[in-house]
Design an enzyme around this catalytic site. Sequence first.
Site: not given
Lengths: 627, 257
Positions: A128, A377, A413, A570, A596, A599, A602
């Site tokens: 984040s 992410r 958050t 991606c 990968c 995140c 896709c």
Amino acid sequence: MASSRSVTASLQRTLVRRNPIRVTTQVSRRCFQTNSILTRPRTGLKCLPQERAFSVSVPRRLADSNDGFDPKSIDRESDEVDVCIIGGGPAGLSAAIRLKQLANEAGNEDFRVLLLEKAGEIGAHILSGAVIEPTAINELIPDWLAEDNESRFEHATPATGDKMRFLTKSSAIPIPAPPQMNNHGNYIVSLNQFTKWLGDSAEEVGVEVYPGFAASEVLYKPDGSVKGVATNDLGISRQGKPKDNFERGMEFHARITLFAEGCHGSLTKRIIKKFDLRSESQPQTYGLGIKEVWEVQPEKFQKGQVVHSLGYPLPADTYGGGWMYHFGDNLVSIGLVVGLDYPNPWLSPYGEFQKMKHHPLYKSVLEGGKCISYGARALNEGGFQSIPKVAFPGGALIGDTAGFLNVPKIKGTHTAMKSGMLAAEATWTALGNTDSGTIFLYDYEDALRKSSIWKELKAVRNMRPSFHSPLKLYGGIMYSGLEAYILRGKVPWTLKHKGTDYAATKPADQCTKIEYEKPDGKISFDILTSVSRTGTNHEEDQPVHLQVKDWEKHAQMEWPKYKGIENRFCPAGVYEYVEDEAKDIGVRFQINAQNCIHCKTCDIKVPDQDINWQTPQGGEGPKYFMT
Amino acid sequence: MSALRILVPVKRVIDYAVKPRVNKAQTAIETAGVKHSMNPFDELSIEESVRIREKKSYAGGVEEIIALSIGPPKSVDVLRTAMAMGADRSIFVEVKDGEEVEPLAVGKIIRRLVEKEKINMVMCGKQSIDDDSGQTGQIVAGLMGWGAATQASKVSFGEGGVSVEKEVDGGTETVRSQLPMVITTDLRLNEPRYASLPNIMKAKKKKIDKITAEELGVSLEKRLKTLKVIEPPPRKGGGKVEDVDGMIAKLKELGAI
């Protein structure tokens, strides 16, 4: 800690073992392999047929090359706990800590709260910006920063100044920041570090934390309510057959299961479908956040400085913006959020991010520094309109998996943590009231509506959807400004989202192709170098966790229309269209699942929605550092 | 014949998939906040010990598999994984966070514990992936006067003793020794099992004995001083030559011929 699987050479060995049913003695059946020895080449193996226990021999079928052991036929070990929490992020950990606090206060030390996390250690998959509003943590652990608290969090940087800029290719025009974005009293942290500290705090109050185990299946009772979850089977080969080190997953049964998987959780997806939790809300919309952490030269470091930018490099029809936060010891967190409802399939969020770093506003800080971390992410942008029903029989959704991110503030958050705490309190009351039977957390839904989360999300609900008007970015900025300074959400209308993110994609021939410059290796980097900075890895010999039923069909469907959009959205280079003369469309679709970084983009953005993100073996995926 | 009592030293190191970085002072690799795991070669050792017990390879059986770790407080995580994979109990020698222990000190600690616990086989990894010393197994054997079979790719027990196939340049070499002995493990030995969740939960109840180096009478004094740690220089591009004459000219230019 399943680390050396892919390191060790795979000389397969057949080990004849007995007593396979209970996993207690760590033995698994091997005898079934004799069937497959006839069909698959193995090196120098001998299975002694006379030692096969009859009770587990697989019924032989004639000439069936797929015959083999069915992992689902073994029973799983199971454990009963009071509350099971899926996901060790801020929301999950806050709920766990709150539950144990309530239990310890009531003298119930044996109250079992069990938390499962797919990352190898708590925080490893957390990424984040981040500037956090301390309201929730102040409530949960009031002395989290107190000097006399030995186990306090030591890495919070107080935010000192806010800068908001509108960027064109070469200039940065100051624009007023909306009052919501005033960060006075907030802290810049590495959320990865913060979550690790929360994890330690959770263990201190007695939560059973199990990182390295991915919950892959939701279990239901005969009446349709949620019974619990089951973890992944480990040691399954790419073809779906069990290997030497096969370990059956484990089941956890709980009266309440809280799902805290983060944005677009894989189990949450199925639960929302099963219980139709979106019947009264809009679909969720998303953004993709890509970030890097840089160690910069001391003269360029301004501790506590918070910078946000709009405009360049994104085109007017694409929502998004960049950030740069100075924190810690000469560290800068820099990133770009791109709304995933972008229409142009030639756009690459990763490419735009590399472009953004070359802008003088950012380059002046990064020059001479070193990039030490990278990650990406998906995050929620749906806000108030997209909050689903969060309680269902036997469980509830907490945190980003439900979607409480405040988009104009770009903070989620504190709301995620607060929702975890509210769910914990509702759970505690509910468990105390009844001894058995299915629980429905009405109290949680109630508490949410009365809480600060509801108020703040309602106040800003019209700001993000205002970017969908024909005036695009400029209309959005103007309307949001109006809402921020004057209207504050106190209007009778609620703007709708335009639709789902994946449906917003236009075909490639209707949009202008975007060419991205080659990375220079100093400020911008190629995607594989960036992926190496995430520390991600997956066991190669396991079923591909990005599930596409038919790779050929997918290529034939997607390539002509979108010309390889997966390769561009991606941020880890997982999807590739490799030139292949043998195919009539000229390319072959390839999934490099090892890269990968979890995140979830896709699953969100693929136009025909045929990529299903499922969790791989526990303990795998990125190992983020300072993100 | 007496049963095997196996000591398996395990080390907590930076996870093999993480990109290591040099710290600002250029004195060591940055470890704060970085993911750590069990040294991959130590996983092979634990797995082999457990297999010897399960396959009943040794006629006398395996009496106890003891995991040992020497390191900062967080090393107990690695011991729990070892016990989840099948070790019976653990011994933990705690040192201060950030303090490095050299192979000689590790060897001496192991010697004391071997004497204390009546160990007759030490199975360790051939090297650790952080300092790549590759010395501990051999040092222990030297201190104890035992045989050492290093870089083992296969271990078997028979009439004449313990046969070990070692990896050597150019192939494998088979040696045979009597117990007690030291074996260091190499990649082709086995493929370690996953520590399953039920076993991790059960391992929480297994014993970890804490002991300090002083109690064992071993000094952790360092004999080596790290002067500087720097990253290797970035790879320079190569040049292409057109033909053999071009290559000869280039080699002459570089002074190679």
